[in-house]
Design a protein around this motif. Structure first.
Motif, PDB file in Angstrom:
ATOM      1  N   ALA A  47       0.828  -1.208   0.000  1.00 45.79           N
ATOM      2  CA  ALA A  47       0.000   0.000   0.000  1.00 45.79           C
ATOM      3  C   ALA A  47       0.859   1.253   0.000  1.00 45.79           C
ATOM      4  N   ARG A  48       1.941   1.235   0.781  1.00 44.42           N
ATOM      5  CA  ARG A  48       2.841   2.404   0.817  1.00 44.42           C
ATOM      6  C   ARG A  48       3.508   2.611  -0.540  1.00 44.42           C
ATOM      7  N   LYS A  49       3.889   1.515  -1.191  1.00 48.91           N
ATOM      8  CA  LYS A  49       4.523   1.628  -2.513  1.00 48.91           C
ATOM      9  C   LYS A  49       3.536   2.181  -3.535  1.00 48.91           C
ATOM     10  N   LEU A  50       2.292   1.744  -3.446  1.00 53.92           N
ATOM     11  CA  LEU A  50       1.259   2.297  -4.320  1.00 53.92           C
ATOM     12  C   LEU A  50       1.084   3.789  -4.073  1.00 53.92           C
ATOM     13  N   ASP A  51       1.078   4.169  -2.801  1.00 53.58           N
ATOM     14  CA  ASP A  51       0.901   5.587  -2.445  1.00 53.58           C
ATOM     15  C   ASP A  51       1.989   6.447  -3.075  1.00 53.58           C
ATOM     16  N   TRP A  52       3.241   6.010  -2.937  1.00 56.79           N
ATOM     17  CA  TRP A  52       4.359   6.808  -3.437  1.00 56.79           C
ATOM     18  C   TRP A  52       4.300   6.954  -4.954  1.00 56.79           C
ATOM     19  N   HIS A  53       3.813   5.930  -5.639  1.00 53.49           N
ATOM     20  CA  HIS A  53       3.812   5.997  -7.099  1.00 53.49           C
ATOM     21  C   HIS A  53       2.555   6.667  -7.651  1.00 53.49           C
ATOM     22  N   LEU A  54       1.405   6.437  -7.014  1.00 56.17           N
ATOM     23  CA  LEU A  54       0.132   6.870  -7.584  1.00 56.17           C
ATOM     24  C   LEU A  54      -0.389   8.192  -7.032  1.00 56.17           C
ATOM     25  N   LEU A  55      -0.320   8.373  -5.708  1.00 56.80           N
ATOM     26  CA  LEU A  55      -1.015   9.500  -5.085  1.00 56.80           C
ATOM     27  C   LEU A  55      -0.518  10.881  -5.511  1.00 56.80           C
ATOM     28  N   PRO A  56       0.808  11.101  -5.693  1.00 53.09           N
ATOM     29  CA  PRO A  56       1.229  12.456  -6.102  1.00 53.09           C
ATOM     30  C   PRO A  56       0.545  12.925  -7.385  1.00 53.09           C
ATOM     31  N   CYS A  57       0.502  12.047  -8.393  1.00 48.21           N
ATOM     32  CA  CYS A  57      -0.113  12.440  -9.663  1.00 48.21           C
ATOM     33  C   CYS A  57      -1.634  12.545  -9.515  1.00 48.21           C
ATOM     34  N   MET A  58      -2.236  11.656  -8.710  1.00 48.51           N
ATOM     35  CA  MET A  58      -3.678  11.713  -8.483  1.00 48.51           C
ATOM     36  C   MET A  58      -4.056  13.017  -7.793  1.00 48.51           C
ATOM     37  N   CYS A  59      -3.244  13.428  -6.811  1.00 53.20           N
ATOM     38  CA  CYS A  59      -3.532  14.667  -6.083  1.00 53.20           C
ATOM     39  C   CYS A  59      -3.404  15.883  -6.999  1.00 53.20           C
ATOM     40  N   MET A  60      -2.365  15.902  -7.816  1.00 53.28           N
ATOM     41  CA  MET A  60      -2.180  17.001  -8.756  1.00 53.28           C
ATOM     42  C   MET A  60      -3.353  17.063  -9.729  1.00 53.28           C
ATOM     43  N   PHE A  61      -3.735  15.908 -10.255  1.00 51.71           N
ATOM     44  CA  PHE A  61      -4.841  15.811 -11.209  1.00 51.71           C
ATOM     45  C   PHE A  61      -6.125  16.349 -10.597  1.00 51.71           C
ATOM     46  N   TYR A  62      -6.498  15.853  -9.415  1.00 52.00           N
ATOM     47  CA  TYR A  62      -7.796  16.211  -8.855  1.00 52.00           C
ATOM     48  C   TYR A  62      -7.818  17.651  -8.356  1.00 52.00           C
ATOM     49  N   GLY A  63      -6.684  18.128  -7.869  1.00 50.18           N
ATOM     50  CA  GLY A  63      -6.616  19.523  -7.448  1.00 50.18           C
ATOM     51  C   GLY A  63      -6.833  20.467  -8.608  1.00 50.18           C
ATOM     52  N   LEU A  64      -6.172  20.184  -9.733  1.00 49.82           N
ATOM     53  CA  LEU A  64      -6.348  21.020 -10.925  1.00 49.82           C
ATOM     54  C   LEU A  64      -7.756  20.879 -11.487  1.00 49.82           C
ATOM     55  N   ASN A  65      -8.317  19.672 -11.404  1.00 48.04           N
ATOM     56  CA  ASN A  65      -9.689  19.474 -11.859  1.00 48.04           C
ATOM     57  C   ASN A  65     -10.655  20.384 -11.106  1.00 48.04           C
ATOM     58  N   TYR A  66     -10.399  20.568  -9.819  1.00 54.99           N
ATOM     59  CA  TYR A  66     -11.282  21.440  -9.024  1.00 54.99           C
ATOM     60  C   TYR A  66     -11.083  22.905  -9.381  1.00 54.99           C
ATOM     61  N   VAL A  67      -9.841  23.380  -9.396  1.00 50.67           N
ATOM     62  CA  VAL A  67      -9.622  24.814  -9.636  1.00 50.67           C
ATOM     63  C   VAL A  67     -10.007  25.210 -11.054  1.00 50.67           C
ATOM     64  N   ASP A  68      -9.909  24.262 -11.998  1.00 50.83           N
ATOM     65  CA  ASP A  68     -10.336  24.586 -13.361  1.00 50.83           C
ATOM     66  C   ASP A  68     -11.846  24.764 -13.437  1.00 50.83           C
ATOM     67  N   LYS A  69     -12.590  24.147 -12.490  1.00 57.30           N
ATOM     68  CA  LYS A  69     -14.032  24.382 -12.420  1.00 57.30           C
ATOM     69  C   LYS A  69     -14.334  25.778 -11.889  1.00 57.30           C
ATOM     70  N   VAL A  70     -13.592  26.202 -10.855  1.00 63.14           N
ATOM     71  CA  VAL A  70     -13.930  27.431 -10.130  1.00 63.14           C
ATOM     72  C   VAL A  70     -13.117  28.633 -10.591  1.00 63.14           C
ATOM     73  N   ILE A  71     -12.343  28.474 -11.645  1.00 62.96           N
ATOM     74  CA  ILE A  71     -11.434  29.526 -12.085  1.00 62.96           C
ATOM     75  C   ILE A  71     -12.170  30.833 -12.393  1.00 62.96           C
ATOM     76  N   MET A  72     -13.407  30.738 -12.887  1.00 57.92           N
ATOM     77  CA  MET A  72     -14.162  31.957 -13.181  1.00 57.92           C
ATOM     78  C   MET A  72     -14.455  32.761 -11.921  1.00 57.92           C
ATOM     79  N   GLY A  73     -14.554  32.056 -10.768  1.00 52.75           N
ATOM     80  CA  GLY A  73     -14.808  32.753  -9.518  1.00 52.75           C
ATOM     81  C   GLY A  73     -13.683  33.688  -9.125  1.00 52.75           C
ATOM     82  N   TRP A  74     -12.475  33.407  -9.602  1.00 52.77           N
ATOM     83  CA  TRP A  74     -11.349  34.314  -9.379  1.00 52.77           C
ATOM     84  C   TRP A  74     -11.302  35.386 -10.469  1.00 52.77           C
TER      85      TRP A  74
END
Length: 508
Positions: A47-74
């Protein structure tokens, strides 16, 4: 319909499912490694090995997915409205049309996620919406904005359902909560980063390019880069993960198979759509999502205007709104920690975070007609409202952990994200121009919706408790003996729904 009327016995699906049903991806590894025993420590190491390989890119992806939705609010805090000539409720329509595209694309998006590589569909979705975000720089009128926002919704429609599916490919049911909360918490983290970025870019005033266009350029470019990285490094599932050794792939497959939900099937089974429709869980979740997204649709696009209406300038609004994101991200991590440590807290995660949100919205509402009310006190109350954001990823974990059958899960996602879109479409229209800056009508509706969500999620919890007890009485308590693979695990690897699997029990 009572669940006892729709659960078949194991004999109904074949005494030997390996001969009567098509197996999931990774089934050969599953069969070959059944005799291979692994310890809890080995499982945690994987599980830790999966976290190190998968989560950084998943977090970047989902964070950008959110801000790209709300970008007009800025962007709206600068000269965005004036440059595009937006008048009346055109900004509200521009906010809502995103979700028309999101809604229209749900069935094809979930069909593609099921029938093709989930990982590649997510990567192509990221690349597409990154390009669309950058194209906002070339937008000069309302018609162009409407078109771009609609197609942005289409492109982003794969993100959340794809992430639910992708997370279930890799993690056990218990582990999925923390991982889902981790990438979902990026909404708050990236909202802070995006606000600070917008604050800095908003001060660019010595060029002929309006400052809001720089916001779209930077965030769009980051999305394109993330899509390219995802396409290169993110595998589909444990059985073909090159960063794992052969032994580790076997353990990773066995770990996920124990969820009784399989790994990945490319077959679209229409009968599972009927299982989705007649399952009471579906309609508990659909109603919860709709009433929780009515507030979200308005707060996402009008939150900055509500804060500025408390008496803050445009740059102050960007900064004083940051703690609201800290509340949402922090609440997700806290609730995820409790849910991982203690059983039975998933549905409580849909209830508990609404309590501070109701307290905050009540305080904002109660002081709306008091001129002497302290703006900082009202701001703190507004920050608390964002604790409701925790309920969305907890709803996603309910899907990822309690809906088996790949087509059934896809069909459930379609219905949920239709409700998601409908709520977000309607939400902005409760923020009427004539109600500014207090928006009393919208705040009242938000308060009512939060209260309804508490009753709905409590009903879902009771239903699953009763269903588990009914299954225990009918099929007996499921016990896993050392060295023995329960029938339910094998059935899960043949893409059966939880309604067909007698060993399946809901996690609460």
């Amino acid at each position: 319909m009572a669940e006892k009327d729709i659960i078949p016995t194991a004999q109904d699906v074949g005494a030997d499912p390996t001969k009567t049903l098509k197996a999931d991806e990774g089934y050969d590894i599953f069969i070959a490694s059944q005799s291979q025993q692994f310890t809890e420590e080995e499982s945690k190491r994987i599980a830790r090995k999966l976290d190190w390989h998968l989560l950084p890119c998943m977090c970047m992806f989902y964070g950008l997915n959110y801000v790209d939705k709300v970008i007009m609010g800025w962007a709206v805090l600068f000269t965005f409205k004036e440059d595009l000539g937006l008048v009346g409720n055109q900004y509200s329509w521009a906010s809502s049309v995103f979700y028309f595209g999101y809604l229209a694309a749900q069935y094809p998006a979930n069909f593609l996620l099921q029938r093709f590589s989930t990982s590649k569909v997510l990567a192509l979705g990221t690349l597409t919406w990154g390009v669309i975000i950058v194209l906002h720089m070339a937008c000069f009128n309302y018609a162009g904005l409407i078109a771009l926002r609609f197609f942005l919704g289409v492109a982003e429609s794969v993100a959340s359902p794809g992430f639910v599916l992708y997370t279930s490919h890799w993690y056990t049911r218990q582990e999925q909560v923390m991982r889902t909360m981790t990438w979902a918490a990026m909404q708050g983290v990236f909202n802070i980063l995006g606000s600070l970025l917008s604050y800095g870019l908003g001060h660019i005033d010595h060029t002929s390019i309006p400052s809001w266009k720089y916001i779209f350029l930077v965030l769009g470019a980051l999305s394109i880069l993330t899509g390219i990285v995802w396409l290169i490094i993110m595998p589909e599932a444990p059985h073909n993960a090159k960063f794992l050794t052969e032994e580790e792939r076997a353990i990773a497959v066995q770990r996920v198979a124990a969820n009784m939900m399989g790994i990945k099937s490319y077959e679209w089974k229409y009968y599972q759509i009927w299982h989705c429709i007649k399952d009471p869980k579906t309609w508990f979740l659909v109603s919860f999502v709709f009433f929780s997204m009515l507030p979200n649709g308005g707060l996402t696009n009008f939150g900055s205007l509500v804060v500025s209406g408390l008496g803050f300038g445009k740059f102050e609004t960007l900064l004083v709104g940051l703690p609201s994101s800290i509340v949402s991200a922090g609440s997700m991590i806290i609730w995820a920690s409790f849910s991982t440590r203690y059983e039975g807290l998933r549905t409580w995660g849909m209830i508990g975070p609404l309590i501070p949100a109701i307290a905050g919205i009540s305080a904002v509402y109660g002081t709306s007609n008091i001129p002497s009310a302290n703006k900082w006190g009202r701001l703190v109350a507004y920050w608390l409202i964002n604790s409701y954001a925790v309920t969305w990823p907890f709803t996603l974990t309910i899907i990822g952990q309690n809906i088996a059958g790949h087509t059934k899960r896809a069909a459930t996602n379609v219905l949920l994200f239709v409700a998601f879109s409908a709520g977000n479409i309607a939400g902005p229209f409760f923020f009427r121009d004539q109600d500014a800056p207090g928006y009393v009508l919208a705040i009242t509706i938000i308060l009512i919706c939060f209260c309804l969500c508490i009753f709905i999620s409590a009903g879902l919890r009771v239903y699953m408790i009763v269903a588990n007890k009914r299954r225990d009485r009918k099929y007996g308590i499921v016990e896993r003996r050392e060295g023995e693979v329960p029938d339910g695990v094998t059935l899960g690897m043949h893409d059966l729904t939880e309604l067909e699997n007698p060993d399946f029990r809901y996690v609460l």
